[in-house]
Scaffold this motif. Sequence first.
Motif, mmCIF file in Angstrom:
data_model
loop_
_atom_site.group_PDB
_atom_site.id
_atom_site.type_symbol
_atom_site.label_atom_id
_atom_site.label_comp_id
_atom_site.label_asym_id
_atom_site.label_seq_id
_atom_site.Cartn_x
_atom_site.Cartn_y
_atom_site.Cartn_z
ATOM 1 N N ARG A 142 0.828 -1.207 0.000
ATOM 2 C CA ARG A 142 0.000 0.000 0.000
ATOM 3 C C ARG A 142 0.865 1.261 0.000
ATOM 4 O O ARG A 142 0.579 2.222 -0.733
ATOM 5 C CB ARG A 142 -0.950 0.007 1.195
ATOM 6 N N ARG A 143 1.915 1.249 0.769
ATOM 7 C CA ARG A 143 2.794 2.426 0.816
ATOM 8 C C ARG A 143 3.494 2.646 -0.521
ATOM 9 O O ARG A 143 3.649 3.791 -0.974
ATOM 10 C CB ARG A 143 3.806 2.268 1.945
ATOM 11 N N ILE A 144 3.912 1.571 -1.184
ATOM 12 C CA ILE A 144 4.484 1.701 -2.528
ATOM 13 C C ILE A 144 3.458 2.336 -3.456
ATOM 14 O O ILE A 144 3.767 3.241 -4.243
ATOM 15 C CB ILE A 144 4.928 0.322 -3.057
ATOM 16 N N GLY A 145 2.213 1.866 -3.363
ATOM 17 C CA GLY A 145 1.152 2.415 -4.202
ATOM 18 C C GLY A 145 0.922 3.888 -3.955
ATOM 19 O O GLY A 145 0.710 4.664 -4.899
ATOM 20 N N GLU A 146 0.963 4.300 -2.698
ATOM 21 C CA GLU A 146 0.745 5.714 -2.384
ATOM 22 C C GLU A 146 1.847 6.584 -2.971
ATOM 23 O O GLU A 146 1.595 7.680 -3.491
ATOM 24 C CB GLU A 146 0.651 5.886 -0.870
ATOM 25 N N HIS A 147 3.094 6.101 -2.900
ATOM 26 C CA HIS A 147 4.190 6.871 -3.484
ATOM 27 C C HIS A 147 4.062 6.925 -5.003
ATOM 28 O O HIS A 147 4.264 7.982 -5.614
ATOM 29 C CB HIS A 147 5.536 6.264 -3.084
ATOM 30 N N THR A 328 13.493 5.393 -14.724
ATOM 31 C CA THR A 328 13.227 6.755 -14.260
ATOM 32 C C THR A 328 13.305 6.841 -12.743
ATOM 33 O O THR A 328 13.900 7.775 -12.189
ATOM 34 C CB THR A 328 11.841 7.219 -14.738
ATOM 35 N N ALA A 329 12.679 5.874 -12.073
ATOM 36 C CA ALA A 329 12.685 5.872 -10.608
ATOM 37 C C ALA A 329 12.372 4.479 -10.108
ATOM 38 O O ALA A 329 11.671 3.705 -10.767
ATOM 39 C CB ALA A 329 11.679 6.872 -10.050
ATOM 40 N N ILE A 330 12.916 4.173 -8.934
ATOM 41 C CA ILE A 330 12.590 2.946 -8.208
ATOM 42 C C ILE A 330 11.787 3.372 -6.986
ATOM 43 O O ILE A 330 12.249 4.209 -6.190
ATOM 44 C CB ILE A 330 13.861 2.183 -7.813
ATOM 45 N N VAL A 331 10.592 2.821 -6.861
ATOM 46 C CA VAL A 331 9.669 3.260 -5.819
ATOM 47 C C VAL A 331 9.556 2.170 -4.762
ATOM 48 O O VAL A 331 9.123 1.047 -5.048
ATOM 49 C CB VAL A 331 8.293 3.598 -6.407
ATOM 50 N N THR A 332 9.937 2.490 -3.537
ATOM 51 C CA THR A 332 9.881 1.564 -2.416
ATOM 52 C C THR A 332 8.826 2.032 -1.419
ATOM 53 O O THR A 332 8.222 3.098 -1.579
ATOM 54 C CB THR A 332 11.240 1.472 -1.698
ATOM 55 N N GLU A 333 8.643 1.263 -0.357
ATOM 56 C CA GLU A 333 7.711 1.681 0.679
ATOM 57 C C GLU A 333 8.205 2.931 1.413
ATOM 58 O O GLU A 333 7.425 3.613 2.085
ATOM 59 C CB GLU A 333 7.463 0.548 1.679
ATOM 60 N N ASN A 334 9.494 3.228 1.282
ATOM 61 C CA ASN A 334 10.055 4.400 1.958
ATOM 62 C C ASN A 334 10.096 5.644 1.092
ATOM 63 O O ASN A 334 10.461 6.717 1.569
ATOM 64 C CB ASN A 334 11.470 4.088 2.464
ATOM 65 N N GLY A 335 9.766 5.508 -0.209
ATOM 66 C CA GLY A 335 9.782 6.688 -1.051
ATOM 67 C C GLY A 335 10.252 6.397 -2.462
ATOM 68 O O GLY A 335 10.383 5.248 -2.874
ATOM 69 N N ILE A 336 10.514 7.481 -3.204
ATOM 70 C CA ILE A 336 10.868 7.425 -4.614
ATOM 71 C C ILE A 336 12.353 7.755 -4.749
ATOM 72 O O ILE A 336 12.830 8.774 -4.237
ATOM 73 C CB ILE A 336 10.023 8.443 -5.409
ATOM 74 N N TYR A 337 13.089 6.905 -5.472
ATOM 75 C CA TYR A 337 14.533 7.055 -5.576
ATOM 76 C C TYR A 337 14.998 6.903 -7.015
ATOM 77 O O TYR A 337 14.445 6.118 -7.782
ATOM 78 C CB TYR A 337 15.245 5.996 -4.713
#
Length: 347
Positions: A142-147, A328-337
């Motif tokens: 869910r957190r990955i989805g929100e980011h 472009t970006a790798i999106v984890t539960e902690n944010g976008i990198y």
Amino acid sequence: MTTTSTPFAPVKWQDDALVLLDQTRLPVETTYLTLTTAQEVWAAIRHLQVRGAPAIGMAAAYGLYLGIRNSDANDFDTFWQHLSEQADYLGTSRPTAVNLFWALDRIKARVQRESGKPVAELKAAVLNEALSIQREDAEVCRRIGEHLLTLLKDGMGILTHCNPGALATAAYGTATAPLYLAKERGWNLKVYADETRPVLQGARLTAYELQQAGIDVTLICDNMAAMVMAQGKVQAVIVGTDRVAANGDVANKIGTYGVAVLAHAHGIPFYVAAPLSSIDLDTPTGADIPIEERPAEEITHGLGKQVAPDGIKVYNPAFDVTPARYITAIVTENGIYKPDEIRSCKR
């Protein structure tokens, strides 16, 4: 919040057994397998009855418990030997998905922390850790989805590859998580799902689960991706991953690399949804990721009949590696990198 509108439970612990949704039967049949031994779990992982990196990790964790719950060890050293043997065995089921090894190592670390306790309590700790891995996965997705949702807009066209969905996780999926969350918010994202040759996870699984959830999904053949991009129907590509190397290279289902190159050529952002458990800082680059090769029959036989000549040579890698420069970006539960930020992200 860990509740979900997704109608699937691919991995369940029920009545002291592991219950798996047999994904090789979808979308025609909904069949659950009840597994009570580590050997059965190994076979289910190997034969793709459970698949998707997070779900493989969850299944392996429960499989490790099934492998040691009847251990006759009465001291820590003997129990540890039994646990390690079962973990090594389960680790041979599929080599590419790092979540498999992450889950097994996490359980072993839990047992090490509780090494002074009786064997019965160590067995209980193994099961409790497996349950925790599954509970946490739903929140991670869910957190990955929100980011990811912060990178999208209502009305966009999204291309997916393979099945990074609810069927591959505890809930929501990884790359599909923003699609479910967008649905909850009343958005209308238009999804184009690659069929994903040769095992057709996109056709059998992604198209099926998104359709069941009422999400606007259109199935396309893998070789149609360039066409729909050129027609302006796709504004973002979102894929999952089985392993992220320390330099930001990403291993995912075969065909992902080609999609990334196409997205780059068309100026379309290419996002990778990656739980932290999929990031492997011990693997320096994508060239160091072991790539599983699957049986030739997956290519020579399809739709119930032989489609290639007898004796033809076949090369069937299950995964490919997308270089970091196309991501472009790798999106984890902690944010976008950015890919080159993965080391700091993991820390």
